[in-house]
Motif scaffolding. Structure first.
Motif: not given
Length: 350
Positions: A156-162, A174-183, A195-204, A312-313
């Motif tokens: 769902s998050l993938l569809q919220k930004a261009a 792009v990775a910075h944007g994805l990490l910001a959106a998840l946080t 819901n057993r996910w989150g706590g911090g995120f990594e991107a490669l 907003l982020y």
């Protein structure tokens, strides 16, 4: 949660670091904005406990993998990948053949990974392998593989930004944007941990400069509050959260301030090793002080409205200017914020 996708032909792996278990051991796990999450889960009657683990693992400069499921089974799969990673002519098909040979030992595991091929000019050739993670079609993205808790929220998050609109956007941008959106999702809903996910995120991503896969570090998250009224005040929450790397270990650097007294309320440095390592494998005396300097700063802005609220982020990547600088001095702290950061937040809000 783990995900594999490509944006502007660049390959990405994204994952969270939360690891849940039905075994209750009373382990203390401090998370940004939350505190001791296991104590909170226990107080609310949840029958599980959480820890932290790297779910995105770099096997070598050519092979990377993300995992979701049982950690014991993931260790078996990663040992196989480590054993074959230096073979010449290794590709995704050969990786899958090796993993199928232990399929009875990893039947509760989901894997997505990348094998780097030859580079032809600016074109990066790579192949993708997956076990237990079918490809899904996502509008504007094409084939995407997502597994674990948080799967639906990420799609769902993938569809919220261009994300794909700016063809000139670099991999790290792009990775910075994805990490910001998840946080931001974690900050906005407050329900990801339950819901057993989150706590911090990594991107490669694949780094063209280094010509290898690389994790995205030195990302600072700051948190703000305002109202929907024009000209309303913009206040900063006293929370600071940075992700960085030391060797192959993920470092979660967090601090909470008492602004009035310029003193620290909390000050934590948490080391999260790759799955096949333990904290005891590191000589922590060699770890220098981890500051709050950044390559990108993510601003998460809580907007109070009459009947609800929104978050907003925005991401600023002018790292040379360091628009926010937090220096820890004993039990005290010095915080400097230039006008630049509040100004671009207000501009985004207008």
């Amino acid at each position: 949660m783990i995900a594999q996708l490509s944006i502007n032909r660049a390959p990405f792996l994204i994952g969270d670091v939360l690891l849940s278990s039905e075994t209750i051991r009373g382990v203390k796990v401090n998370l940004p904005l939350v505190g001791d999450i296991n104590q909170i889960l226990a107080d609310r009657g949840f029958a599980f406990e959480v820890g932290l683990a790297q779910k995105i693992n770099i096997i070598n400069k050519r092979v990377v993998v993300g995992w979701s499921g049982q950690a014991v089974q993931a260790e078996k799969a990663l040992r196989v990948l480590t054993a074959i990673s230096d073979r010449p002519m290794l590709d995704a098909d050969r990786v899958i053949d090796e993993l199928k040979a232990i399929s009875h030992e990893i039947d509760q595991l989901q894997l997505v990974g990348l094998v780097l091929g030859e580079r032809q000019g600016s074109i990066v050739n790579y192949s993708c392998f997956a076990i237990g993670v079918p490809a899904k079609h996502a509008p504007n993205f094409g084939s995407v593989r997502v597994a674990g808790s948080g799967c639906d929220a990420f799609l769902s998050l993938l569809q919220k930004a261009a994300w794909t609109s700016d063809k000139s956007a670099g991999e790290f941008q792009v990775a910075h944007g994805l990490l910001a959106a998840l946080t931001n999702e974690e900050f906005r809903t407050g329900s990801t941990i339950a819901n057993r996910w989150g706590g911090g995120f990594e991107a490669l991503v694949y780094s063209p400069q280094a010509e290898r896969f690389e994790k995205v570090g030195d990302v600072l998250h700051t948190f703000w509050r305002t109202s929907e009224k024009p000209g309303g005040s913009l206040d900063m929450f006293p929370y600071f959260y940075k992700t960085t790397y030391w060797n192959d270990a993920l470092i979660l650097r967090t601090a909470t301030l008492d602004f009035e007294r310029a003193r620290l309320v909390s000050n934590d440095t948490t080391l999260v090793p790759p799955l096949l390592k333990r904290v005891e494998d590191y000589d922590l005396t060699q770890l220098s002080v981890v500051d709050f300097g950044y390559r990108a700063v993510c601003c998460h802005v809580l907007i109070e409205k009459q009947h609800n609220r929104d978050v907003l982020y925005l991401v600023d990547q002018h790292a040379a200017e360091q628009a926010v600088w937090l220096e820890v001095i004993g039990v005290g702290a010095s915080l400097r914020i230039s006008d630049y950061l509040p100004n671009i937040i207000r501009e985004q809000l207008s």
